[in-house]
Motif scaffolding. Structure first.
Motif, short mmCIF file in Angstrom:
data_model
loop_
_atom_site.label_atom_id
_atom_site.label_comp_id
_atom_site.label_asym_id
_atom_site.label_seq_id
_atom_site.Cartn_x
_atom_site.Cartn_y
_atom_site.Cartn_z
N GLY A 185 0.81 -1.21 0.00
CA GLY A 185 0.00 0.00 0.00
C GLY A 185 0.84 1.25 0.00
N HIS A 186 1.98 1.21 0.67
CA HIS A 186 2.87 2.37 0.70
C HIS A 186 3.66 2.49 -0.60
N ILE A 187 4.22 1.40 -1.07
CA ILE A 187 5.06 1.42 -2.26
C ILE A 187 4.24 1.69 -3.53
N ALA A 188 2.98 1.28 -3.58
CA ALA A 188 2.17 1.48 -4.77
C ALA A 188 1.71 2.92 -4.95
N PHE A 189 1.87 3.77 -3.92
CA PHE A 189 1.51 5.18 -4.05
C PHE A 189 2.57 5.86 -4.90
N PRO A 190 2.21 6.46 -6.04
CA PRO A 190 3.21 6.98 -6.99
C PRO A 190 4.26 7.92 -6.39
N PRO A 191 3.91 8.92 -5.56
CA PRO A 191 4.98 9.75 -5.00
C PRO A 191 5.95 8.96 -4.12
N ALA A 192 5.45 7.99 -3.37
CA ALA A 192 6.33 7.18 -2.53
C ALA A 192 7.26 6.33 -3.38
N THR A 193 6.73 5.75 -4.44
CA THR A 193 7.55 4.94 -5.34
C THR A 193 8.63 5.79 -5.99
N PHE A 194 8.26 7.00 -6.42
CA PHE A 194 9.23 7.89 -7.04
C PHE A 194 10.35 8.23 -6.07
N LEU A 195 10.00 8.55 -4.83
CA LEU A 195 11.03 8.91 -3.85
C LEU A 195 11.93 7.72 -3.50
N VAL A 196 11.36 6.52 -3.43
CA VAL A 196 12.16 5.34 -3.15
C VAL A 196 13.14 5.08 -4.30
N VAL A 197 12.65 5.14 -5.53
CA VAL A 197 13.53 4.90 -6.69
C VAL A 197 14.61 5.97 -6.77
N LYS A 198 14.24 7.24 -6.58
CA LYS A 198 15.22 8.32 -6.63
C LYS A 198 16.24 8.16 -5.49
N GLY A 199 15.77 7.76 -4.32
CA GLY A 199 16.67 7.54 -3.21
C GLY A 199 17.65 6.41 -3.45
#
Length: 112
Positions: free
Chosen positions: A48-62
């Protein structure tokens, strides 16, 4: 969706299919108090957290450039660039991904 952009559809499927298949109200799992229900709660919260697009973007960028350089402004710039390039990803996120994510979150917090 694969006709428009196969890579976008594949990433969406990898994120949304497990989220949709595991969505079950958290209260039912917390009442059951078994190892299986506890693992399902953990998976639901992670997906549920990872599927949220802003969270996914920040994880990938991080992961690729370090967590110190990731911020919310970068997500906004990415969304604006999708709009400027007439990318199908923008349509996918707004018309497919976010509604499915909201439905899964609704299932998770639903009271029985």
């Amino acid at each position: 969706m694969s006709v428009i952009n196969f890579a976008t559809a594949e990433i969406g499927a990898l994120l949304l299919v497990p989220t949709c298949l595991l969505a079950q109200p958290l209260r039912l799992d917390l009442r059951a108090r078994s190892l299986r229900s506890f693992s399902r709660v953990i998976c639901n919260l992670v997906f549920g957290h990872i599927a949220f697009p802003p969270a996914t973007f920040l994880v990938v960028k991080g992961v690729f450039s370090g967590l110190g350089s990731a911020n919310a402004g970068d997500f906004w710039n990415w969304v604006k660039s999708l709009w400027a390039w007439n990318s199908a990803t923008y349509l996918y996120i707004s018309m497919m991904h976010l509604p499915c994510w909201l439905l899964c979150i609704y299932f998770l917090i639903h009271t029985c």
